[in-house]
Design an enzyme around this catalytic site. Sequence first.
Site, PDB file in Angstrom:
ATOM      1  N   GLY A 184      -7.237  -6.126  -5.678  1.00 15.20           N
ATOM      2  CA  GLY A 184      -7.210  -4.974  -6.567  1.00 15.20           C
ATOM      3  C   GLY A 184      -8.500  -4.705  -7.312  1.00 15.20           C
ATOM      4  N   GLU A 220      -7.353 -11.972  -2.961  1.00 16.11           N
ATOM      5  CA  GLU A 220      -7.099 -11.123  -1.788  1.00 16.11           C
ATOM      6  C   GLU A 220      -7.761  -9.755  -1.893  1.00 16.11           C
ATOM      7  OE1 GLU A 220      -2.571 -12.523  -0.919  1.00 16.11           O
ATOM      8  OE2 GLU A 220      -2.823 -10.987  -2.463  1.00 16.11           O
ATOM      9  N   GLY A 240      -9.260  -6.336  -0.819  1.00 19.21           N
ATOM     10  CA  GLY A 240      -9.231  -5.437   0.340  1.00 19.21           C
ATOM     11  C   GLY A 240     -10.326  -4.404   0.159  1.00 19.21           C
ATOM     12  N   ARG A 241     -10.012  -3.436  -0.703  1.00 20.57           N
ATOM     13  CA  ARG A 241     -10.933  -2.338  -1.000  1.00 20.57           C
ATOM     14  C   ARG A 241     -12.345  -2.812  -1.352  1.00 20.57           C
ATOM     15  NH1 ARG A 241      -8.931   2.223  -3.130  1.00 20.57           N
ATOM     16  NH2 ARG A 241      -7.086   1.057  -3.753  1.00 20.57           N
ATOM     17  N   TYR A 296      -3.151  10.592  -3.522  1.00 22.99           N
ATOM     18  CA  TYR A 296      -3.268  10.279  -4.940  1.00 22.99           C
ATOM     19  C   TYR A 296      -4.535  10.787  -5.597  1.00 22.99           C
ATOM     20  CZ  TYR A 296      -3.843   5.825  -2.258  1.00 22.99           C
ATOM     21  OH  TYR A 296      -4.097   4.883  -1.310  1.00 22.99           O
ATOM     22  N   CYS A 307      -3.023  21.897   8.617  1.00 27.71           N
ATOM     23  CA  CYS A 307      -2.233  23.020   8.122  1.00 27.71           C
ATOM     24  C   CYS A 307      -1.402  22.607   6.913  1.00 27.71           C
ATOM     25  CB  CYS A 307      -1.344  23.556   9.229  1.00 27.71           C
ATOM     26  SG  CYS A 307      -2.320  24.204  10.566  1.00 27.71           S
ATOM     27  N   TYR A 327      -8.642   2.033   3.342  1.00 22.90           N
ATOM     28  CA  TYR A 327      -7.489   2.934   3.374  1.00 22.90           C
ATOM     29  C   TYR A 327      -7.860   4.321   3.917  1.00 22.90           C
ATOM     30  CZ  TYR A 327      -6.026  -0.915   0.461  1.00 22.90           C
ATOM     31  OH  TYR A 327      -5.783  -2.177  -0.011  1.00 22.90           O
TER      32      TYR A 327
HETATM   33  C1  LIG Z   1      -2.996  -4.206  -1.181  1.00 25.02           C
HETATM   34  C2  LIG Z   1      -2.967  -5.622  -1.556  1.00 25.02           C
HETATM   35  C3  LIG Z   1      -4.155  -6.308  -1.756  1.00 25.02           C
HETATM   36  C4  LIG Z   1      -5.498  -5.645  -1.675  1.00 25.02           C
HETATM   37  O1  LIG Z   1      -5.667  -4.676  -2.644  1.00 25.02           O
HETATM   38  P1  LIG Z   1      -7.094  -3.986  -2.837  1.00 25.02           P
HETATM   39  O2  LIG Z   1      -6.869  -3.031  -3.943  1.00 25.02           O
HETATM   40  O3  LIG Z   1      -7.438  -3.312  -1.563  1.00 25.02           O
HETATM   41  O4  LIG Z   1      -8.049  -5.074  -3.174  1.00 25.02           O
HETATM   42  C5  LIG Z   1      -4.083  -7.655  -2.033  1.00 25.02           C
HETATM   43  N1  LIG Z   1      -2.901  -8.301  -2.130  1.00 25.02           N
HETATM   44  C6  LIG Z   1      -1.730  -7.663  -1.951  1.00 25.02           C
HETATM   45  C7  LIG Z   1      -0.471  -8.416  -2.042  1.00 25.02           C
HETATM   46  C8  LIG Z   1      -1.716  -6.311  -1.662  1.00 25.02           C
HETATM   47  O5  LIG Z   1      -0.560  -5.682  -1.489  1.00 25.02           O
END
Ligand SMILES: *Cc1c(COP(=O)(O)O)cnc(C)c1O
Length: 439
Positions: free
Chosen positions: A248, A290, A292-293, A334, A361, A390
Site C-alpha cells: 500500500g 507486500e 505492488g504499486r 476511482y 463508448c 493496475y
Molecule cells: C493489493 C494488495 C497489496 C499491494 O498493494 P499496493 O497498494 O499495490 O502496494 C498487498 N497486499 C495485499 C493483501 C493486497 O491485497
Amino acid sequence: MYFNGTAQVNEKGHLQIGGVDTLDLVSQFGTPLYVYDVALIRERARGFKETFDKLGVKAQVAYASKAFSTIAMVQLVEEEGLSLDVVSAGELYTALAADFPVERIHFHGNNKSREELEMALDKGIGCIVVDNLYELQLLERVCGEKNQKANILLRVTPGIEAHTHDYILTGQEDSKFGFDLQNGQAEAALQNALNSQAFEVLGIHCHIGSQIFETTGFILAAQKIFEKLNDWKQRLSFEPAVLNLGGGFGIRYTNEDEPIAASQYVEDIITEVKNLAQHYDMKMPEIWIEPGRSLVGDAGTTLYKIGSRKEVPDVRKYLAVDGGMSDNIRPALYQAKYEAVLAGRPLEKANEVVSIAGKCCESGDMLIWDLPLPESDDNDVLAVFCTGAYGYSMANNYNRLPRPPVVFVENGEAQLVVRRETLDDLIRLDLSIQTKIKN
Ligand SMILES: *Cc1c(COP(=O)(O)O)cnc(C)c1O
C-alpha cells in the site's frame, strides 16, 4: 515536467525511457503501448531489500503481482530476489510458468476456491494467507485429504483503514477481508488453527489499504496487533514467527502526491515493531511486506496516438486517444489522476488545456481532465506516466479492443514481453451457435 526513473529528453527532443526513444518504440510496436522502465523496477526492489539488510532484520519483500502479472515481470522479481504474492490460480499459474521458486510464493484472497487451494498444496507453495473461517475449514479438509500440512498466516483486520491522506479508526471494521482483531474472530481462528494438525501457523498478516503516504497507519496497525499478540502469548502460548504488514505504499502520480521513500516506510515500521517486541518481551518476528504499486507504478508509461479532436466552445477541448478505459480503467473506476506529455516534444510549452478521452463508448471513459499541452494533431503521440500498476493487469476487451502489448526497456534495448492481442485473439473463445433449423 517530472520524469520518473530513466525517462528524459534525448538529443532529438523526444521522450526517451531506458535509453530508447519512445517514438522509435511506437514505430516498432504501434500504439497503445505499455512501456516499462526495468532499471526503475530494479531500483525500487533493491530500495526495499537494502533497508531491511541495513537494519539487520530478517524479512521477505513480496511483490503483490496483481499490480502487474506477466511471466517477464515474475522473472524480473525472481532476478531481484523478492518473494511473490498471488491471489488466484491464474496468477499462480503465471508464477509457475515463470519458474518462480514455489517456497517464496504466498497465496492471498478472500474467496480462494477448493481448486485453488488444492493447486497451492499440490505445487507446494510457501504460504497461504487464510482470510476467513470458511477458508480455514475448507483448507483443513483439503489438507486432510492430501495428508499435507500448510504453512499459513492469518489475515487480521486491525480496525484501521487508510484513506489517501488519513486513517479511520473503526472499532469493528466493515471490511470483506480478514478476521476481525477486536471482536474475537481472530482469536477464535487462531485457536482453531493451533489445535489443528493441518496447519503450521507462521504468523499474522494485515494490509490496511493502498496509495498510503505516511507510516502512521502501519504503526497504528502494528500497535493494535501487538496488544493482541501479548494477550495470545500469555493465554495461548503463541508467538508469531512472521508479521506481515502488507503493501500500500504510495507513489507520485501527479504533483499533488508527495510519497515518502521506501526506505522511510521500512525504517519506521521496523523501529516500531522492534520497540513493541521489546516492550512486550517478545522475540522480534520476521517482517514481510507486500509492495505492488510502489514497485511498478511509476516504471510504467502508456503511449497513445492522438486522434480526433472535439471542441465545445467556451467549455472544453476533447482530445481522443486510441485506447482508454480498456487499457487503464483507474480514472473511470476511482477518479485516478495522471500526468502526460507529447512524446515528440515533452518540454514544449503548453498553450492549451485539453481533456484526454478514450475511444470506448462510455462518457466516463476519460483518461485525464484539464491537461495543459502544446497544440497537437494526429501526428502526435501522448505519453501518460505512472501507468505501471493496475493498468495492464486491469485491462479488458470492452468494445472488443485488443489489449496493448508490453515492452520492457533497459540500457538502450527494447524487449517485447507481451504481444499485442489480435482480432483473432478476440474471438478465440467464441463458438458458433448450433442451428436447429434444417432446410
Ligand atoms: C493489493 C494488495 C497489496 C499491494 O498493494 P499496493 O497498494 O499495490 O502496494 C498487498 N497486499 C495485499 C493483501 C493486497 O491485497
